[in-house]
Design an enzyme around this catalytic site. Structure first.
Site, PDB file in Angstrom:
ATOM      1  N   GLY A   1       0.849  -1.179   0.000  1.00 17.90           N
ATOM      2  CA  GLY A   1       0.000   0.000   0.000  1.00 17.90           C
ATOM      3  C   GLY A   1       0.882   1.224   0.000  1.00 17.90           C
TER       4      GLY A   1
ATOM      5  N   GLY B   1      -0.311   9.065   1.150  1.00 17.94           N
ATOM      6  CA  GLY B   1       0.331  10.261   1.658  1.00 17.94           C
ATOM      7  C   GLY B   1       1.047  10.011   2.963  1.00 17.94           C
TER       8      GLY B   1
ATOM      9  N   GLY C   1       2.673   7.390   3.867  1.00 17.14           N
ATOM     10  CA  GLY C   1       3.901   6.614   3.758  1.00 17.14           C
ATOM     11  C   GLY C   1       3.638   5.345   2.979  1.00 17.14           C
TER      12      GLY C   1
ATOM     13  CB  VAL D   1       1.433  -0.479   3.888  1.00 15.61           C
ATOM     14  CG1 VAL D   1       1.197  -1.632   4.854  1.00 15.61           C
ATOM     15  CG2 VAL D   1       0.670   0.743   4.335  1.00 15.61           C
TER      16      VAL D   1
ATOM     17  CE  LYS E   1      -0.770   3.544   7.374  1.00 21.16           C
ATOM     18  NZ  LYS E   1      -2.036   3.894   7.970  1.00 21.16           N
TER      19      LYS E   1
ATOM     20  CG  ASP F   1      -9.713   8.906   7.006  1.00 26.90           C
ATOM     21  OD1 ASP F   1     -10.579   9.167   6.134  1.00 26.90           O
ATOM     22  OD2 ASP F   1      -8.503   8.795   6.750  1.00 26.90           O
TER      23      ASP F   1
END
Ligand SMILES: *[C@@H]1O[C@H](CO)[C@@H](O)[C@H](O)[C@H]1NC(C)=O
Ligand SMILES: *[C@@H]1O[C@H](CO)[C@@H](O)[C@H](O)[C@H]1NC(C)=O
Ligand SMILES: *[C@@H]1O[C@H](CO)[C@@H](O)[C@H](O)[C@H]1NC(C)=O
Ligand SMILES: *[C@@H]1O[C@H](CO)[C@@H](O)[C@H](O)[C@H]1NC(C)=O
Ligand SMILES: *[C@@H]1O[C@H](CO)[C@@H](O)[C@H](O)[C@H]1NC(C)=O
Ligand SMILES: *[C@@H]1O[C@H](CO)[C@@H](O)[C@H](O)[C@H]1NC(C)=O
Ligand SMILES: *[C@@H]1O[C@H](CO)[C@@H](O)[C@H](O)[C@H]1NC(C)=O
Ligand SMILES: *[C@@H]1O[C@H](CO)[C@@H](O)[C@H](O)[C@H]1NC(C)=O
Ligand SMILES: *[C@@H]1O[C@H](CO)[C@@H](O)[C@H](O)[C@H]1NC(C)=O
Ligand SMILES: *[C@@H]1O[C@H](CO)[C@@H](O)[C@H](O)[C@H]1NC(C)=O
Ligand SMILES: *[C@@H]1O[C@H](CO)[C@@H](O)[C@H](O)[C@H]1NC(C)=O
Ligand SMILES: *[C@@H]1O[C@H](CO)[C@@H](O)[C@H](O)[C@H]1NC(C)=O
Length: 811
Positions: A502, A505, A507, A509, A523, A621
């Site tokens: 992944g 923004g 960082g 994963v 992550k 979120d």
């Protein structure tokens, strides 16, 4: 009336048929079969005659009360003839042994002989195995059809043997069997101790279930045709194994670790394509008496077995013909080759004991009359030390071994144009003479370790290989790790950062593993301006959660790089399953039941965050990217509480306590005119997420026939009002339809504009679990298009969001 007569006629016909069948069965009885058997066998076995009752015949045993035949035992009697077919007439039969005769014709029908335990018909001249001939033998222990060399080709009769779960001995040697073995077969016979199918023409890989079986005597040798393929790794878990005859097949790869094979006494591996070093565990097997390894591609030093072991070892590619160690260079090359795995045998076997005398090999081909050099295998030495290894365009698979770093004089290493995967071992950075490392055009991944500036590096053509982004603090290791603080405050090291799974923004994963083998997602947070205490506090608050629907934080690292270590979720995030343009079936891989369970799971997780924790946690979120799915599609909420350390202009905003992602943000989060931010803001995001899942499309995308101006929930609402099924992946039963309707209505409640109109997560759960009728009809959500910040772009950065807000929101 007519119908009645018709029915009557049909019925009488049926009766007729049934009674005829019954008469036939009644007519052909045990005495008839025995009389047929008497006529069929030549010469007539001594003492057999129609003047005496068959129970008195030699080799025949009967139940003394019922006079039913229980066994027929006539081995080695030079009998010829064809057995009468209806053997199943002898319903009390428990043993039949006619081995070592010359019986011919098809095998008889054994089906439904519930008491039959032994079938021994080996060494005869049977010509065919009729389909179904051994079904329903519930008590069968031994089936021996070996050495019927004239049997027409047949395949392993898995369907016929499915009921014979007590089977312990199966001998089908030399019986013209073809095909491959069914993968689950050994699971069906938990008592199987003897399995012999040598001298047939079976091929393919061995069933994995073999490794879990309790077989003691295993003979798979001498398959004509291409023979068994694949590894013999199954052996290493077979603790009962005493005899293993695997010779004359096409087994490849290494001999596995044998330390559990303590009962093994007879191991025949000759004439396969086994490669690599002999595992030390093979040399110390306590019960080994006979071992045969010749005619393979085994390498390394010649093995030395205990006294008393009869060992046949040659021909192979051992480094020397006498006992003793190989040259260290040879051992290093063997370790390196080992990592190249599969087409091991395409590499020239290292012969002899001097790596510097391995002759170069050029693979070339003739293209339109011009000889083109395709591949090269070359090892160069200077003053007896390996200075250059070039293996390019050679079809290598597998990985680059860290053992290259043992070739301390290495100057040039070229492995370009192969199919190598894995990462570039960081140990290569210790090669102090290295000048050229060319690994171009492979499938390498991971982070490129940091080499000294003297090394000319060519890594082009490796799509997943990354430049090391952590140069400043990271040292030379490719892993992002270093010490990791795991839960329970023990320290562990991260290993094998494998893959980027992944990127955003915040960082990157990575997938990695802990020393205990657990797979984890790591992550790595982009550098943050926030001070370390905030990160630790954040970690501490996540650590306080423990719920099946919240991803568990397994650890973190703080020094040098900040990273969070989560359990690895094999199904990735929910957005992978939500319809994307060009993937019209994506959502269909989740059925309604799974979707319902996902909706329930997320709701439970959120309820826990809102109510169940020591302190209330607002996620703020919730979106498909932040819902991870484990292998059972159990949803887990992730990525909460990170905003504080993500102060850069990323997908997550942390200004005045507001944050979120366009498309999922509650109206009050971007405009205070709708009220204060609260747990109801999560409820809103939840509702949008579920609607998106139901609609099978991104919530900012509008339905095909609808106008592009139409607000996505409006579209769903319209469908609900019209009682339509949603157009993707129709629910196919009324029950499913109700579930879809219920989830839709609950979600529409969740996205009400006024926070106080939205239910709490507890209420959401209550409604989802209750009957459809108990969910009140939701009012139409009235957020109209102009209020929506440009929904065509989805996850806009926070700066865009702020601009949009300040431009569009009346304060
Ligand atoms: C008994 O067998 C003999 C020859 O083996 C045959 O001639 C005779 O017909 C048989 N009798 C019966 C009743 O089947
Ligand atoms: C013999 O048959 C009788 C009656 O069918 C049965 O009850 C008995 O168990 C049988 N004996 C054996 C040894 O199978
Ligand atoms: C097979 O049967 C023959 C007689 O037909 C006998 O001479 C021979 O010894 C038997 N073989 C075995 C292995 O029992
Ligand atoms: C054994 O034989 C008797 C007599 O033929 C029969 O009635 C009985 O059903 C048989 N038993 C089984 C288990 O087949
Ligand atoms: C199967 O029968 C043959 C005789 O036909 C015998 O030699 C062999 O040992 C038997 N197999 C097993 C596993 O007992
Ligand atoms: C086996 O049967 C075939 C015919 O099916 C015959 O030609 C052959 O001689 C038989 N072999 C033996 C050993 O009886
Ligand atoms: C072994 O398998 C390979 C690949 O399937 C095949 O090319 C080769 O002919 C086989 N060897 C034998 C001896 O059957
Ligand atoms: C040997 O057996 C133990 C215990 O069953 C198991 O943990 C181990 O993995 C086995 N080793 C191999 C090489 O299969
Ligand atoms: C390579 O070097 C490592 C570390 O020095 C050592 O443990 C390993 O045994 C060496 N491998 C070979 C094949 O010499
Ligand atoms: C290493 O490769 C370079 C070309 O890249 C070549 O000039 C040099 O001779 C090579 N060195 C050795 C030791 O093979
Ligand atoms: C890197 O390797 C590729 C493919 O092997 C080659 O085309 C390219 O010229 C190499 N780059 C350098 C700088 O040597
Ligand atoms: C790389 O990692 C190993 C083991 O984790 C460690 O011993 C070594 O010091 C590290 N090297 C560098 C340069 O950080």
């Amino acid at each position: 009336m007519k119908i009645f007569i018709h029915g009557y006629v049909l019925l009488s016909n049926l009766l007729l048929i049934i009674s005829i069948a019954a008469i036939t069965a009644a007519e052909y009885n045990e005495a008839d079969y025995m009389s047929d058997l008497l006529k069929a066998l030549t010469p007539t076995p001594t003492g057999w005659s129609n003047k005496t009752h068959y129970c008195k015949w030699k080799g025949i045993s009967c139940n003394s009360t019922s006079q039913a035949v229980t066994s027929i035992i006539l081995p080695s009697s030079s009998l010829t003839g064809t057995l009468p077919p209806y053997l199943y007439t002898l319903t009390n039969l428990t043993h039949i042994d006619l081995h070592n005769n010359s019986l011919n014709g098809p095998l008889p029908y054994f089906g439904s002989l519930y008491l039959l335990q032994t079938v021994s018909l080996g060494h005869n001249n049977f010509t065919s195995y009729p389909y179904d001939c051994i079904q329903y033998l519930y008590d069968l222990r031994t089936l021996n059809l070996s050495n019927n060399l004239n049997l027409s080709n047949w395949v392993f009769p898995m369907d016929d043997l499915r009921n014979s779960v007590y089977l312990d001995t199966l001998d089908l040697e030399a019986s013209n069997m073809i095909g491959s073995l069914p993968s689950e077969m050994f699971d069906w016979f938990p008592n199987l101790h003897t399995f012999i199918i040598s001298h047939n023409q079976i091929d393919g890989n061995l069933p994995e279930s073999l490794g879990k079986s309790t077989v003691r005597n295993l003979r798979l040798n001498n398959q004509g045709g291409s023979g068994f393929r694949g590894t013999i790794n199954f052996i290493s878990s077979m603790g009962n194994l005493a005899q293993a005859w695997l010779q004359n097949n096409n087994f490849t790869d290494r001999i596995p670790n044998m330390s559990n094979c303590t009962n093994l006494s007879d191991l025949q591996l000759q004439s396969n394509s086994l490669t690599g070093l002999i595992p030390p565990s093979l040399l110390t097997l306590p019960n080994l008496r006979i071992i045969s390894l010749g005619d393979n591609r085994l390498q390394g030093p010649i093995p030395v077995f205990h006294k008393g072991v009869r060992a046949t070892l040659e021909p192979n590619y051992f480094c020397r013909s006498d006992v003793g160690p190989c040259d260290p260079h040879i051992m290093i090359l063997l370790e390196i080759f080992e990592a190249f795995r599969s087409p091991y045998f395409v590499l020239p076997p290292i012969t002899g004991n001097n790596a510097c005398t391995i002759s170069p090999i050029w693979l070339s081909s003739n293209i339109n009359g011009i000889w083109v050099k395709d591949g090269v295998f070359m090892i160069k030495c200077e003053r007896g030390k390996i200075v250059s290894v070039e293996i390019w365009n050679y079809g290598l698979k597998g990985t680059i071994s860290p053992a290259f770093s043992n070739l301390t004089s290495l100057v040039n290493l070229t492995l370009s144009g192969n199919s190598l995967n894995g990462s570039i071992p960081s140990s290569l950075t210790t090669l102090s003479k290295l000048q050229l490392l060319d690994v171009s055009n492979n499938n390498l991944s991971g982070v490129i370790p940091i080499f000294s500036s003297r090394v000319k590096l060519n890594t082009t053509g490796n799509v997943f290989l990354m430049q090391n982004k952590f140069r400043q603090g990271g040292g030379e290791n490719a892993t992002i790790g270093g010490d990791v603080q795991t839960r329970g405050s023990s320290k562990a090291k991260l290993r094998h950062v494998i893959w980027i799974i992944g990127q955003g923004g915040y960082g990157i994963v990575y997938k990695a593993s802990l020393p205990d083998g657990r797979q984890v997602a790591v992550k790595v947070i982009n550098e943050s301006k926030g001070n370390g205490e905030e990160f630790i506090n954040e970690v501490a608050s996540i650590s306080r959660t423990s719920h099946v629907n919240i991803v568990s934080l397994l650890g973190f690292c703080f020094e040098k790089k900040r990273a969070l270590i989560y359990e690895f979720m094999s199904n990735g995030s929910l957005d992978n399953f939500i319809l994307k343009r060009g993937f019209p079936d994506a959502i269909c891989s989740l059925d309604w039941n799974k979707m319902y369970n996902i909706a329930m799971g997320i709701a439970r997780g959120l309820e826990y965050l809102h109510q169940g924790c020591i302190s209330r946690i607002l996620h703020l979120d919730i979106k498909p990217q932040n819902i991870l799915l484990d292998e059972n599609f159990c949803p887990k909420i992730s990525d909460f509480g990170l905003a504080k350390i993500c102060q850069r202009n990323d997908s997550v905003v942390s200004i005045l306590g507001t944050r979120g992602t366009i498309g999922y943000i509650a109206p009050e989060v971007f405009s205070r005119t709708y009220g204060g931010v609260s747990h109801k803001s999560d409820v809103y995001s939840y509702g949008m997420l579920i609607l998106e899942m139901i609609g099978g499309r991104k919530n900012y995308d509008t339905g095909g026939s609808c106008t592009s101006e139409m607000y996505f929930p409006d579209w769903i609402y319209k469908d609900l009002e019209q009682g339509n099924n949603l157009e993707n992946c129709l629910a196919n039963s009324d029950e499913e339809n109700d579930v879809v309707r219920k989830i839709t209505m609950v979600s529409l409640w969740c996205i009400q504009t006024n926070p106080s109109d939205r239910p709490s997560m507890s209420k959401v759960l209550e409604m989802l679990q209750g009957p459809l009728q108990s969910v009140p009809y939701p009012p139409k959500p009235f957020l109209n298009s102009p209020e929506r910040p440009s929904l065509q772009t989805s996850y806009v950065s926070s700066s865009n969001l702020l601009e949009t807000n300040s431009a569009k929101t009346p304060v």
